[in-house]
Design a protein around this motif. Structure first.
Motif, PDB file in Angstrom:
ATOM      1  N   PRO A  94       2.117   4.568  -1.556  1.00 56.02           N
ATOM      2  CA  PRO A  94       1.747   5.430  -2.683  1.00 56.02           C
ATOM      3  C   PRO A  94       2.982   5.834  -3.489  1.00 56.02           C
ATOM      4  O   PRO A  94       4.107   5.644  -3.047  1.00 56.02           O
ATOM      5  CB  PRO A  94       1.143   6.649  -1.987  1.00 56.02           C
ATOM      6  CG  PRO A  94       1.805   6.694  -0.672  1.00 56.02           C
ATOM      7  CD  PRO A  94       2.068   5.276  -0.275  1.00 56.02           C
ATOM      8  N   SER A 134       3.566   8.309   9.150  1.00 54.40           N
ATOM      9  CA  SER A 134       3.232   7.872  10.506  1.00 54.40           C
ATOM     10  C   SER A 134       4.234   6.796  10.916  1.00 54.40           C
ATOM     11  O   SER A 134       4.354   5.767  10.262  1.00 54.40           O
ATOM     12  CB  SER A 134       1.831   7.287  10.567  1.00 54.40           C
ATOM     13  OG  SER A 134       0.924   8.213  10.011  1.00 54.40           O
ATOM     14  N   GLU A 171       1.173   9.190   3.615  1.00 54.35           N
ATOM     15  CA  GLU A 171       0.143   9.833   2.796  1.00 54.35           C
ATOM     16  C   GLU A 171       0.798  10.972   2.036  1.00 54.35           C
ATOM     17  O   GLU A 171       1.546  11.754   2.623  1.00 54.35           O
ATOM     18  CB  GLU A 171      -0.959  10.423   3.677  1.00 54.35           C
ATOM     19  CG  GLU A 171      -1.753   9.395   4.452  1.00 54.35           C
ATOM     20  CD  GLU A 171      -2.409  10.039   5.646  1.00 54.35           C
ATOM     21  OE1 GLU A 171      -3.557  10.452   5.529  1.00 54.35           O
ATOM     22  OE2 GLU A 171      -1.734  10.147   6.692  1.00 54.35           O
ATOM     23  N   LYS A 197       2.348   4.259   7.895  1.00 55.74           N
ATOM     24  CA  LYS A 197       1.550   4.764   6.783  1.00 55.74           C
ATOM     25  C   LYS A 197       2.242   5.976   6.175  1.00 55.74           C
ATOM     26  O   LYS A 197       2.866   6.766   6.889  1.00 55.74           O
ATOM     27  CB  LYS A 197       0.159   5.150   7.290  1.00 55.74           C
ATOM     28  CG  LYS A 197      -0.846   5.366   6.188  1.00 55.74           C
ATOM     29  CD  LYS A 197      -2.254   5.447   6.738  1.00 55.74           C
ATOM     30  CE  LYS A 197      -2.405   6.645   7.646  1.00 55.74           C
ATOM     31  NZ  LYS A 197      -3.780   6.873   8.070  1.00 55.74           N
ATOM     32  N   ASP A 219       0.807  -1.222   0.000  1.00 54.01           N
ATOM     33  CA  ASP A 219       0.000   0.000   0.000  1.00 54.01           C
ATOM     34  C   ASP A 219       0.843   1.277   0.000  1.00 54.01           C
ATOM     35  O   ASP A 219       0.417   2.299   0.522  1.00 54.01           O
ATOM     36  CB  ASP A 219      -0.908  -0.011   1.233  1.00 54.01           C
ATOM     37  CG  ASP A 219      -0.105  -0.213   2.508  1.00 54.01           C
ATOM     38  OD1 ASP A 219       1.078  -0.575   2.384  1.00 54.01           O
ATOM     39  OD2 ASP A 219      -0.641   0.008   3.599  1.00 54.01           O
ATOM     40  N   ALA A 262       4.568  14.963   2.185  1.00 54.37           N
ATOM     41  CA  ALA A 262       4.164  13.644   2.666  1.00 54.37           C
ATOM     42  C   ALA A 262       3.979  13.675   4.163  1.00 54.37           C
ATOM     43  O   ALA A 262       4.643  14.423   4.888  1.00 54.37           O
ATOM     44  CB  ALA A 262       5.213  12.600   2.292  1.00 54.37           C
ATOM     45  N   ARG A 263       3.045  12.855   4.627  1.00 55.23           N
ATOM     46  CA  ARG A 263       2.794  12.704   6.045  1.00 55.23           C
ATOM     47  C   ARG A 263       3.124  11.260   6.393  1.00 55.23           C
ATOM     48  O   ARG A 263       2.481  10.325   5.924  1.00 55.23           O
ATOM     49  CB  ARG A 263       1.327  13.003   6.339  1.00 55.23           C
ATOM     50  CG  ARG A 263       0.990  13.091   7.789  1.00 55.23           C
ATOM     51  CD  ARG A 263      -0.497  13.409   7.915  1.00 55.23           C
ATOM     52  NE  ARG A 263      -0.909  13.276   9.294  1.00 55.23           N
ATOM     53  CZ  ARG A 263      -0.752  14.224  10.214  1.00 55.23           C
ATOM     54  NH1 ARG A 263      -0.225  15.376   9.861  1.00 55.23           N
ATOM     55  NH2 ARG A 263      -1.123  14.023  11.459  1.00 55.23           N
ATOM     56  N   GLU A 294       5.405  15.419   9.009  1.00 49.76           N
ATOM     57  CA  GLU A 294       4.921  15.909   7.723  1.00 49.76           C
ATOM     58  C   GLU A 294       5.876  16.962   7.175  1.00 49.76           C
ATOM     59  O   GLU A 294       6.301  17.848   7.909  1.00 49.76           O
ATOM     60  CB  GLU A 294       3.510  16.509   7.867  1.00 49.76           C
ATOM     61  CG  GLU A 294       2.928  16.888   6.525  1.00 49.76           C
ATOM     62  CD  GLU A 294       1.435  17.186   6.596  1.00 49.76           C
ATOM     63  OE1 GLU A 294       0.902  17.244   7.718  1.00 49.76           O
ATOM     64  OE2 GLU A 294       0.830  17.360   5.532  1.00 49.76           O
ATOM     65  N   THR A 320       0.134  14.399   0.490  1.00 48.52           N
ATOM     66  CA  THR A 320      -0.948  15.369   0.575  1.00 48.52           C
ATOM     67  C   THR A 320      -0.887  16.411  -0.544  1.00 48.52           C
ATOM     68  O   THR A 320      -1.874  17.084  -0.819  1.00 48.52           O
ATOM     69  CB  THR A 320      -0.912  16.086   1.930  1.00 48.52           C
ATOM     70  OG1 THR A 320       0.411  16.574   2.151  1.00 48.52           O
ATOM     71  CG2 THR A 320      -1.279  15.128   3.047  1.00 48.52           C
TER      72      THR A 320
END
Lengths: 121, 221
Positions: A24, A35, A91, A89, A22, A32-33, A50, A93
């Protein structure tokens, strides 16, 4: 010769078993964020980091991203192994418009000049 | 060379030379993520179809050892004598004897797989290091180099090789340029990270001597 090819397949399959499904697509200039799992004493929690993706190194299992943010007035850069189990994770953004692969020029900039134009889709 | 001295004290390690032992080929290295998230460099060893071809016993041979065969090969590549020795074990490319203190539980014809190794086991890996060719004293023995300029003719040469008229010769054993590498090298205390009997794979922490496709011997430390 034949043998070496098979050996490479072995390495590739072993590496792909450890890949995350998963993740991206991340490119330099993206915001990018990330975790991250942080162990404090005997409990574990998630910490978010972030910032701007400064560079992407390697590919496959060894893929790393360096993320830069300004935290309380100080520039902080952290490098993450994308496929590490400690990275919970990622993400993306925002996609920034950039023309190079490593954005080291951002290190000398602060404030508005350190922001990147959004990529036109 | 320092590398050579490591193997000679193998037998002094006592009766803990336990039963897991196997021959394999180095496939290469990759990163391995431990369950806690830490990363270790790891070597993948492919070890399919090991067969015990002979058991050496104290009574018959004067020492105890297990002879392992590894690597299927076209039987035309082997002499009749070799095929006769292998009997029904098929044509095998490599035979290696491994000394064990106790041959109980080993018999000729028995198959040995990676299931004898469990993650977390500490193992010793023996292989042949990469050959480096004829190397000068700077590379081989970490001697200092001479000055680069001012008419220096000593850039990568070694310094003095001894006194003059007395003793009038160069002492034996003085370290000089020589062939480096391609030696038998033992690495101890590597951890088994993964053992996959279905694919005959062993993943071991750290580096293992030799290049890709090189023959290595793994045994429990």
């Amino acid at each position: 010769m034949q043998n070496i090819l098979v050996m490479n397949d072995v390495l590739k399959t072993l590496a792909s078993e450890q890949l995350k499904a998963d993740v991206p697509e991340i490119r330099p200039g993206d915001t990018a964020r990330v975790s991250v799992r942080v162990v404090e004493g005997n409990r574990e929690r998630l910490q978010a980091f972030e910032g701007t993706v400064l560079r992407v190194r390697n590919g496959g299992l060894d893929k790393q991203i360096t993320v830069r943010r300004i935290a309380s007035g100080v520039g902080v850069e952290r490098t993450f192994l994308v496929h590490s189990p400690r990275v919970e994770k990622i993400e993306v953004t925002r996609h920034g418009h950039v023309r190079r692969a490593a954005l080291y020029f951002l290190r000398e900039r602060v404030g508005k000049s350190a922001t990147l134009r959004e990529k036109r889709r | 060379m320092a590398e050579e001295t490591q193997e000679h004290n193998e037998t002094s390690d006592g009766p803990e030379w336990a039963k897991p032992l196997i021959l394999g080929r180095k496939a290469g290295m990759l990163q391995h993520f431990r369950p806690d998230g830490s990363v270790v460099g790891a070597t993948v060893i492919v070890a399919e179809s090991n067969v015990i071809t002979q058991v050496r016993t104290k009574e018959r041979d004067g020492y105890t050892a297990v002879q392992l065969g590894f690597g299927a090969v076209n039987k035309k590549k082997l002499s009749r004598a070799e095929l006769g020795h292998l009997k029904d074990n098929g044509a095998l490319k490599h035979l290696r004897e491994i000394r064990v203190d106790d041959v109980d539980g080993f018999e000729a014809g028995q198959r040995i797989g990676v299931e004898r190794f469990q993650p977390g086991d500490k193992v010793t890996v023996v292989g042949t290091s990469k050959g480096k060719g004829f190397q000068g004293p700077v590379h081989l023995h970490h001697f200092s180099r001479g000055p680069k300029s001012h008419g220096s003719d000593h850039l990568r040469r070694q310094g003095s090789v001894g006194s003059g008229t007395t003793p009038g010769r160069v002492l034996k054993g003085l370290r000089m340029a020589a062939r480096q590498g391609a030696d038998r090298v033992t690495v101890r205390n590597l951890e088994v990270l993964k053992s996959d009997p279905d694919r005959s794979l062993l993943v071991v922490s750290g580096a293992v001597p030799g290049g890709r496709n090189g023959l290595v011997m793994v045994r429990k430390a």
